[in-house]
Structures are given as structure tokens and as C-alpha cells.
Design an enzyme around this catalytic site. Sequence first.
Site, PDB file in Angstrom:
ATOM      1  N   CYS A 654      44.540  37.106  43.582  1.00  0.00           N
ATOM      2  CA  CYS A 654      45.943  37.382  43.904  1.00  0.00           C
ATOM      3  C   CYS A 654      46.259  38.854  43.698  1.00  0.00           C
ATOM      4  O   CYS A 654      45.374  39.620  43.309  1.00  0.00           O
ATOM      5  CB  CYS A 654      46.864  36.521  43.033  1.00  0.00           C
ATOM      6  SG  CYS A 654      46.584  36.741  41.281  1.00  0.00           S
ATOM      7  N   HIS A 705      56.432  34.792  42.802  1.00  0.00           N
ATOM      8  CA  HIS A 705      57.109  35.875  42.083  1.00  0.00           C
ATOM      9  C   HIS A 705      58.613  35.824  42.251  1.00  0.00           C
ATOM     10  O   HIS A 705      59.337  36.566  41.607  1.00  0.00           O
ATOM     11  CB  HIS A 705      56.582  37.233  42.552  1.00  0.00           C
ATOM     12  CG  HIS A 705      55.146  37.386  42.197  1.00  0.00           C
ATOM     13  ND1 HIS A 705      54.144  37.313  43.119  1.00  0.00           N
ATOM     14  CD2 HIS A 705      54.562  37.531  40.997  1.00  0.00           C
ATOM     15  CE1 HIS A 705      52.998  37.420  42.491  1.00  0.00           C
ATOM     16  NE2 HIS A 705      53.221  37.555  41.219  1.00  0.00           N
TER      17      HIS A 705
HETATM   18  N1  LIG Z   1      45.116  30.249  36.263  1.00  0.00           N
HETATM   19  C1  LIG Z   1      46.041  31.366  36.186  1.00  0.00           C
HETATM   20  C2  LIG Z   1      45.762  32.361  37.265  1.00  0.00           C
HETATM   21  C3  LIG Z   1      46.778  33.437  37.379  1.00  0.00           C
HETATM   22  S1  LIG Z   1      46.220  34.775  38.328  1.00  0.00           S
HETATM   23  C4  LIG Z   1      47.456  30.850  36.292  1.00  0.00           C
HETATM   24  O1  LIG Z   1      47.643  29.828  36.920  1.00  0.00           O
HETATM   25  O2  LIG Z   1      48.365  31.467  35.760  1.00  0.00           O
HETATM   26 ZN   LIG Z   2      47.074  34.622  40.418  1.00  0.00          ZN
END
Ligand SMILES: N[C@@H](CCS)C(=O)O
Ligand SMILES: [Zn+2]
Length: 766
Positions: A654, A705
Site C-alpha cells: 500500500c 484513509h
Molecule cells: N496488516 C496490516 C497491514 C497494514 S499496511 C493492517 O491491516 O493494518
Molecule cells: Zn496497508
Amino acid sequence: MTDRNPVGATILGYPRIGPDRELKRAVESYWAGTSTAADLEETARTLRVNTWDELKAAGLDSIPSNTFSYYDQVLDTAALVGALPPRHTELGLSPLDTYFAAARGTQQAPALEMTKWFDTNYHYLVPELGPDTGFALAGSKPIDEYVEARKLGLETRPVLLGPVTFLLLAKAHADAPEDFQPLSLLERLLPVYEELLAALHSAGAEWVQLDEPAFVADRSAAELAALDQAYTRLGGRPDRPSILVASYFGSLGEALGTLARVPVEGLALDLVTDPTAGDAAAAQTALRDKEVVAGVVDGRNIWRTDVDTAMTKAATLLGSVGRLGVSTSCSLLHVPYDVDRETAMPERLRSWLAFARQKVAEVVLLGRALRHGQDAASVVDELARARAAVADRGSASDLREPRVRARLDSLRPEHAQRGDYAKRAGEQQSSLGLPALPTTTIGSFPQTDELRRARAQHRAGQLDTEQYHAAMRSEIERVIRLQEDIGLDVLVHGEPERNDMVQYFAEQLRGFAATEHGWVQSYGSRCVRPPVLFGDVSRPEPMTVEWATFAQSLTDRPVKGMLTGPVTILAWSFVRDDQPLADTARQVALAIRDEVHDLESAGIRAIQVDEPALRELLPLRQSAHKEYLSWSVESFRLATSGISDSTQIHTHLCYSEFGEILPGIAALDADVTSIEAARSRMEVLSDLNAAGFARGVGPGVYDIHSPRVPDVDEISNLLRTAVAAVPAERVWVNPDCGLKTRGYAEVEPALRNLVSAARQVRAEQR
Ligand SMILES: N[C@@H](CCS)C(=O)O
Ligand SMILES: [Zn+2]
Ligand SMILES: CN1c2c(nc(N)[nH]c2=O)NC[C@@H]1CNc1ccc(C(=O)N[C@@H](CCC(=O)N[C@@H](CCC(=O)N[C@@H](CCC(=O)O)C(=O)O)C(=O)O)C(=O)O)cc1
């Protein structure tokens, strides 16, 4: 244009969140409606004043201003030049609320996209520009902050994002023609910078810092010409402060010649990331009448500076440049405030470290030593203490573990290889029995105040370990039942026990130390406490098995085990600098491999190894990509091999533009890759196809977000785009990232809509 004072000893920027995250609390309380804009402004003012007081007392020759931001400096720049999108400016909100709407989104107006700030763990908001974008000076933040400091008796150097980097970091808005380049707007933007420089000049500013870090990456001839054009024009104005163009995160390469030639008075160079950058600058005759600010104190890592190396690097420029200043290699935004507060850390380790406050002192010390000589009474004792600390770390024998070293030496290529994918896919389908377009989440569910409070009470000894574990188990059970009710196919335990996806592992691995107060801004009001990786890494005992097996015991649906990958653990820690990163990565990979193995043995059939930082660590120069991708991909594969074909490995990526690492993503050989895609409209899928990627893929269908809840049609339309790009049997349905920053009021309806949309599109496939 004459400058009045040299820049001398300075720093390029300072943390702004507050030593105790005062800004985070103030901003979040304002968002929650529990405090006013005036309260927020007062907190912000206090933070700025305290920072200036501290920097003045430390003895810097030039103090930066406008390094404060309510959310992000790129967003500040977009607001300043009047380039926020109409969807935010037309909401009829106050300037502050319009700014926050662009940062966070509203139900009607999605936020700006957020992405990595170069190769750091800081994230900026991406300006959206098009041929119709007009610029106009739409605020006075840098001038106001300059005047604010001046009223306190401080002459400061306002810091601005340079116009060319601003445009290079922007993207074309959704309605722009496909070939639109934001850089084509330079001519339109420069008058706004001219106006701003003139306003700063009339307010009394002697120097201004214009940051152009985009030029430490490979740049085209047209981009270099734009740099030339911008600074020839800005530098040609008489009514302006002296200009210091700052580069950081690498060396300028071809742009060095350009910036040496243009009519600006100073150039800040990073001599830490590329130790040869000083020699390149010394060879530029055009720098003979400019001030060069030598960034010799590492602004992004936390080890004490080797003062002799730093002085040697700075000294390469003596006699070759007009005047020499000394600085940090980049803004100190990327390190915590003060190591002296870390009283729980082993004292010897602490004596090897320097956070922002200590780095300012190092810069002042080096400035004095260069000016007065190393034997001057004002520096001799402090230099001796600095040398002793570095020597002590260099001679510490317990940083190397013979067993870890022997295990690394015994590694063979087959340790980083899994069986044939088609066979794996068949066995996994028999084991998991999933429908087409399976639905899942990325791992974390909301980290509620209650969970954080329980952890804080456990830390403070008010809740014993059994009580804390019971609270976590009850949360896991709640999250499992919720997912079953929503109808998700592959469940997660929700990560309630994790303070952070890296820190949680670092706290359990040998070779790492955690900090108590070492907060660093990651984006907006969100902060992280990067652990310190100081010695050889190993895993004394299982780290996640208890939670994963508890979650799996509650349900017949598969529960994904959830781990953080080696590259991300490195990227989000402060890492030892006494051995190649690739060696450290292999050590971390073996520790994660042990955990993968234990999860599999405990009956977990799908294991996700998150690598959101795979793109982040990609070197800014193309010439270094191959080597990086080789060791980073190898470390992921090392962590995820040596298991049965029927165990499904997921990964998650991400916060990035993935273009340059698509072949690397394919080479990870994960069975399923969930990848952020909602904000960029699924474009990543065709890019993945072109890179030869042919495994399961979960393009994120909604942006986590933003508090916005996506509706079913919006998600199903994205899924239709996805199945048009990738065969439906390979498509997974999931959000863009984990849900830890969101509340249940948004998460539950969003996931229900996600499952409905998946069912709808699944039905259309028959
Ligand atoms: N397993 C984590 C990855 C975030 S990049 C989450 O779900 O927060
Ligand atoms: Zn993520
Ligand atoms: C996925 N992301 C991550 C990145 N880097 C990481 N290291 N980790 C990541 O997850 N980089 C890219 C992205 C950035 N995204 C985020 C998302 C969310 C956060 C975040 O929410 N940070 C929290 C702090 C998290 C944490 O460490 N929590 C601890 C401590 C909590 C705390 O503040 N406790 C209080 C007391 C609470 C009480 O009494 O009620 C205190 O100590 O004062 C925990 O949960 O135990 C944040 O609040 O900013 C960061 C990056």
C-alpha cells in the site's frame, strides 16, 4: 542581490508533532468537535515557539521557520498557491476546514491521494492539477510564521517546497487529458513564488530555503531544463531574500551543474546518503561564489555522528566553494525529539544514539570545530565524547550472534523457493474451498480507545498479563463473529494486541530495542515509534501463534495468520549501519520464516506477510534498483518458503505508486497480493498484467484513509473494472489497507457493502 549573513550551522527542518504528540491530540480533538480552531491554533503556536527557543538556545546560526504544518507540507503548498481541488474549496468551509477536507475527505468529497515522501515512512498528499488549474497566492502561512518568530526577536529562514518539486510530486486530476504533465504549469506557478519571495523580502527575511529533493532522483532533460528555468527566473528578481536550494535523500547528479549555475546564493547537499557527493560539488567551479551547506549529520537515522568522517566530508568542500555551512542531511522530521528521555533503554545503547535535539547539538559542534579548529576549547571535550561513543559502539562484541551468522552462511537458493504455482493453487483451493471473488480484509480492525487503554494499563501494571490477554481474546471473538455476520470469506483476528505492525514484532525479536517517547510523524496526526535494530536478529519464541490459533478455534472459516515482512520491518525501524542492509534483511527474514513455519504447524492455512514498504526502500536512482530488488525479493521469499504447497501465502502492499516494482511484486511469488488501488481507479491491474503477474490479486476497493463509506454500486463498478482486467478466478475483494485507523461506525457498513458488491459481481460471472 546581496546576502547579509551566512547560513552557517543549520538544520533543514525539525519535528512538528510535539515531544508528547501535542499536535496530534489537538488536531484530533478539533476534528472530534471537542475543541475550537482557536484552541488548535494556540497549541500550534506554542509548539512553534518552543521549537524556535530550543534551536536558538542550541546555538544554530540559521533557524528554519515554516517547518510547522497542521497536516502535511505538500498540502500546505497546494493550499498556499491556491491549488486545492474545487471539490474541497466549494464545500463552503473555512480555510482550515477546507484544508482538512482535502487531507481527510468528506462523505461528498474524497481526500487527496496520499503517497510516500520519497524513500521515507512519511506520507504526503498528492496535489491534483490539470490544464485548467490556475495558481494564486491564497494564504500567508510562511510570512505569518516568519513574522511570528521575528516578533520574538528571532531571524528565521522560511522553508518552502520548491516549485519544480511541487509540480513533480503532483498528479493530473481525473478530467485532465491523458498526456497532461503538471510540470507544464511551471510558467503559471512561478509568478506566485515570485510574489511570495517578494512578500518575505518585504517582511525582512534574509534567506529563504526552497526544497527541491525531486532532483536526487533520475530526471529527464526537460525536467532539468525546468529547474534551470525556475531558478534563473526566481534568482533574477531583485526583491527577494537570498535563496538556499536544498536537496536531500541523495545526490544531485546532473542537477548539481544546473543549480551551481543558476543565480541563487546557496545550495544544501546531502553528504550522508552518497558519500561522494562532496567530491562532485568540489569539482563545480560555479560553486566558488556560493554558500554550500554540507549535510553531514544523518537526518534520518539515529546513530551518533562519526565527527571525524563528518569533518572530513565537509572539509572536501573547503577552498572549493564560496562559503561552507554545515547541516543535517535532510529535515529532522524523520527522527524523534530527544533520546535523553529514553531512560528505560539500556544506557550503553542510549549513549550511541542521537535524536533531533542531539543532532542539532552535533551540527553546532561541527560548525564550531570547522570554524575554530578541532583543538579549540569550545569543542575539544565534546568532540572527545562523540568519538568515544562511536568507538564504543564499534567495539561492542555482543552485536554479533554466532548462531545467527552460521544459519545465514548455511542458506542455499532452494531455501527461497516454493513449488509450482498451479499445483499450489489447486491444493489451496481444496484446503480452503473459497467462492469466486473471495472477500477478506487486510488484517487490522479498529484500534478502539478501549484497546489502547487496556494496553496502556497493562504497560503501567494496572492490568496483569492474564487480564490483558483475556481482553484481547474477547475482542478477537467479537471481531470474528462480526466478520461471520458480515459474510466475509477469509477472516482475520483483527490485530487488537498490536501497538504497531512493526513495533509489535520488534518488541519480541532479539536485536531490537523499543523507545518510550520516540514518536515520528507518519502522516497527518498519525505517528509511529520506529524501533532501533542494533544487533543480530533472531526470534526467541513464537510471536503470533497464540492469537491466530485462538481466532481459528472460533470459526470454520479460514483465518489468515498475519505477519510483517522483513523489508517492512527494516524500512520502519532505525537500522544498524555497520553492515549491508541485505545481510540485516536476511536475518529478519529467517526470524519471520520461523513464525510462518510455526503458524502452519499450528493449523493456520493462509498466512499474510505484509510488505507495504517494499516500494519505499526502492533506491531513488534507477542504477541501484536491480540490486535492491534482488535482496528484498529474496528476503520475502526466504521468509515465506519451506512450507506446504497447500498453505496460501498472501502479501499486502500500500501507500505507493507501484510502477517501478511491478516485476519485483511478481517475483515475490505470493499466492495472493492485496494492493492499494481504490484511489487510483484500479490502474494497477493492467500494469500488473503487463509485468507478467499471474497470481491472486486483491485490488483495494475502498480507501481506508477517509471516513467515507463507499456504496455498493461504487464498489461493484470497481470490481467490474477489475474482472475486465484480470480473470475473475484470480480476483480477491478487500479494502485498500488495514482498518485500524477507522471506527466501527464506518467499517461495518463499508464491509457490508463490500460483501454485497462481491456477491453481485460474482453472480454476474456465472
Ligand atoms: N496488516 C496490516 C497491514 C497494514 S499496511 C493492517 O491491516 O493494518
Ligand atoms: Zn496497508
Ligand atoms: C501502515 N502504516 C504504518 C507505517 N509505519 C508503521 N510503523 N506502522 C504502520 O502501521 N507506515 C505506513 C502506514 C502509516 N499508517 C499508520 C496508521 C496508523 C498509525 C497510528 O494509528 N498510530 C498511532 C500510534 C500507534 C501506537 O503505537 N499505539 C500504541 C500506543 C498508543 C498510545 O498512544 N497510547 C497512549 C495512551 C492511550 C490511553 O491511555 O488511552 C499513550 O501512550 O500516551 C498502542 O496502541 O499501544 C497514533 O496514535 O498515531 C500510524 C501509521
